[in-house]
Design a protein around this motif. Structure first.
Motif, PDB file in Angstrom:
ATOM      1  N   PRO A 144       1.103 -10.832   8.177  1.00 56.69           N
ATOM      2  CA  PRO A 144      -0.364 -10.877   8.252  1.00 56.69           C
ATOM      3  C   PRO A 144      -0.949  -9.470   8.334  1.00 56.69           C
ATOM      4  CG  PRO A 144       0.622 -11.618  10.318  1.00 56.69           C
ATOM      5  CD  PRO A 144       1.744 -11.361   9.366  1.00 56.69           C
ATOM      6  N   GLY A 145      -2.157  -9.326   7.809  1.00 53.81           N
ATOM      7  CA  GLY A 145      -2.810  -8.023   7.804  1.00 53.81           C
ATOM      8  C   GLY A 145      -2.550  -7.310   6.486  1.00 53.81           C
ATOM      9  N   LEU A 146      -3.151  -6.136   6.349  1.00 54.64           N
ATOM     10  CA  LEU A 146      -3.040  -5.388   5.095  1.00 54.64           C
ATOM     11  C   LEU A 146      -2.644  -3.944   5.336  1.00 54.64           C
ATOM     12  CD1 LEU A 146      -6.287  -6.743   3.435  1.00 54.64           C
ATOM     13  CD2 LEU A 146      -3.934  -7.276   2.760  1.00 54.64           C
ATOM     14  N   PRO A 147      -1.590  -3.478   4.643  1.00 50.48           N
ATOM     15  CA  PRO A 147      -1.252  -2.063   4.743  1.00 50.48           C
ATOM     16  C   PRO A 147      -2.364  -1.237   4.099  1.00 50.48           C
ATOM     17  CG  PRO A 147       0.138  -3.148   3.109  1.00 50.48           C
ATOM     18  CD  PRO A 147      -0.705  -4.198   3.742  1.00 50.48           C
ATOM     19  N   PRO A 148      -2.564  -0.009   4.570  1.00 48.13           N
ATOM     20  CA  PRO A 148      -3.656   0.807   4.033  1.00 48.13           C
ATOM     21  C   PRO A 148      -3.411   1.228   2.584  1.00 48.13           C
ATOM     22  CG  PRO A 148      -2.313   2.085   5.557  1.00 48.13           C
ATOM     23  CD  PRO A 148      -1.820   0.676   5.615  1.00 48.13           C
ATOM     24  N   THR A 149      -4.504   1.468   1.882  1.00 51.15           N
ATOM     25  CA  THR A 149      -4.441   2.021   0.533  1.00 51.15           C
ATOM     26  C   THR A 149      -4.852   3.483   0.619  1.00 51.15           C
ATOM     27  OG1 THR A 149      -6.734   1.506   0.010  1.00 51.15           O
ATOM     28  CG2 THR A 149      -5.100  -0.212  -0.489  1.00 51.15           C
ATOM     29  N   GLU A 150      -4.707   4.201  -0.470  1.00 51.39           N
ATOM     30  CA  GLU A 150      -5.086   5.619  -0.510  1.00 51.39           C
ATOM     31  C   GLU A 150      -6.587   5.813  -0.340  1.00 51.39           C
ATOM     32  OE1 GLU A 150      -3.075   8.573  -0.861  1.00 51.39           O
ATOM     33  OE2 GLU A 150      -1.715   7.033  -0.130  1.00 51.39           O
ATOM     34  N   ASN A 151      -7.372   4.782  -0.598  1.00 49.58           N
ATOM     35  CA  ASN A 151      -8.831   4.899  -0.475  1.00 49.58           C
ATOM     36  C   ASN A 151      -9.297   4.960   0.972  1.00 49.58           C
ATOM     37  OD1 ASN A 151      -9.152   4.916  -3.205  1.00 49.58           O
ATOM     38  ND2 ASN A 151      -9.679   2.763  -3.372  1.00 49.58           N
ATOM     39  N   GLY A 152      -8.386   4.708   1.930  1.00 44.34           N
ATOM     40  CA  GLY A 152      -8.770   4.680   3.329  1.00 44.34           C
ATOM     41  C   GLY A 152      -9.181   6.027   3.893  1.00 44.34           C
TER      42      GLY A 152
END
Length: 119
Positions: A9-17
């Motif tokens: 569950p949840g989302l790993p960060p992307t480079e846009n963060g």
């Protein structure tokens, strides 16, 4: 052929963060550890490290990331598979295919799904 499948569950960060480097480092470590623990638990891992695999990584989120960010968001998760001893390494000679997918879900339903298939 061996197949391992799990969700986190949840989302790993992307480079846009664009978070502070220390925050990004902490998040990468958290996702790497979560992937390692989930892989060990899901597979009850006692096999030798796989030397030829296909990994399908699916991101379920409200917003569709571009192709680069989608792929990059799974880096720590795949590193966790190495840490768990599922795969020998994450280099192309071991991970023969890396398929990244995206599916739209409602707010608060974000998750990832990982499928590792021995080739």
């Amino acid at each position: 052929m061996y197949r391992l499948e799990f969700e986190i569950p949840g989302l790993p960060p992307t480079e846009n963060g664009h978070k502070h480097w220390a925050v990004e480092g902490k998040l990468r470590k958290e996702w790497r550890k979560a992937s390692m623990l989930k892989a060990i638990h899901a597979g009850q891992w006692s096999r030798p490290k796989l030397k030829s695999v296909r990994i399908t990584a699916t991101r379920f989120s409200t917003t569709e990331p571009d192709r680069d960010n989608l792929s990059r968001s799974f880096k720590s998760v795949i590193d966790g598979l190495v840490d768990a001893g599922v795969i020998q390494d994450d280099k192309p000679s071991i991970v023969k295919e890396l398929i990244t997918k995206w599916e739209k879900v409602g707010k608060g339903e974000g998750k990832i799904k990982i499928v590792v298939e021995e080739l």
